[in-house]
Design an enzyme around this catalytic site. Structure first.
Site, mmCIF file in Angstrom:
data_model
loop_
_atom_site.group_PDB
_atom_site.id
_atom_site.type_symbol
_atom_site.label_atom_id
_atom_site.label_comp_id
_atom_site.label_asym_id
_atom_site.label_seq_id
_atom_site.Cartn_x
_atom_site.Cartn_y
_atom_site.Cartn_z
ATOM 1 N N ASP A 46 0.812 -1.210 0.000
ATOM 2 C CA ASP A 46 0.000 0.000 0.000
ATOM 3 C C ASP A 46 0.851 1.269 0.000
ATOM 4 O O ASP A 46 1.983 1.272 0.491
ATOM 5 C CB ASP A 46 -0.915 0.040 1.232
ATOM 6 C CG ASP A 46 -1.964 -1.045 1.210
ATOM 7 O OD1 ASP A 46 -2.351 -1.480 0.116
ATOM 8 O OD2 ASP A 46 -2.392 -1.439 2.303
ATOM 9 N N LEU A 47 0.270 2.339 -0.488
ATOM 10 C CA LEU A 47 0.914 3.646 -0.528
ATOM 11 C C LEU A 47 1.444 4.049 0.840
ATOM 12 O O LEU A 47 2.534 4.596 0.966
ATOM 13 C CB LEU A 47 -0.103 4.682 -1.045
ATOM 14 C CG LEU A 47 0.387 6.075 -1.359
ATOM 15 C CD1 LEU A 47 1.335 6.063 -2.546
ATOM 16 C CD2 LEU A 47 -0.790 6.994 -1.633
#
Length: 184
Positions: A46-47
């Protein structure tokens, strides 16, 4: 011989080589760090997560790493809100009920602060709310699973660092650094 790249992904970097977001946005991508043609991420991170991302040019190796059916262990260092009890650790070890089903049992233990690189932006700090670190290993890959698991036992994730996938780890890699290794 397949290529395998170990990359220590910083927080805020997209796990793709181009930003297909809104017009005018320019978020950091893999191309800001890795200039090797023909390699692609084996899975996602994930970011707002950091740590090990594997990239390869071999489709079979990519599937072996990313596909949950191969049950390759993924180990995370997780900073959580609150003081984790033995009961919460036991719940993680037995599996946690999420909206999309029960998770498989995880290896979960409390660990000392791992003294990682500073995160940018820093994790929020609140004097009145303690935090602690866990080492959590899972063998499946539900969307945002580790964050949802810790929240389900009452300890929201503040920082998430993937340390290893199978036998590969970010040991010795600085933030934003990568190295290529040979695959047997």
């Amino acid at each position: 011989m397949p290529r395998l790249i170990l990359f220590n992904k910083p927080h805020g970097v997209l796990c793709q080589f181009t930003d297909r977001g809104t017009a005018g946005s320019k978020r950091p991508t893999l191309s800001d760090f890795i200039d090797i043609p023909g390699v692609y991420p084996a899975g996602r991170l994930d970011l707002d997560s950091e740590g090990l991302l594997l990239l390869t040019d071999d489709g079979r190796l990519q599937a072996r790493i990313a596909e949950p059916k191969y049950k390759m262990a993924k180990t995370y260092l997780v900073q959580v809100e609150g003081d984790v009890s033995a009961d919460s650790l036991d719940r993680l070890r037995k599996g946690v009920q999420l909206k999309d089903g029960m998770t498989r049992p995880a290896h979960a233990e409390r660990v000392e602060d791992p003294q990682l690189w500073p995160r940018d932006p820093p994790v929020r700090y609140r004097k009145s709310v303690p935090d602690c670190w866990l080492k959590l290993s899972i063998r499946e890959g539900k969307n945002r699973q580790v964050r949802r698991m810790t929240a389900a036992v009452g300890h929201p994730t503040l920082r998430l660092v993937r340390w290893s996938i199978g036998d590969w780890s970010i040991e010795g890699l600085g933030l934003g650094e990568w190295r290529e290794i040979s695959v047997p």
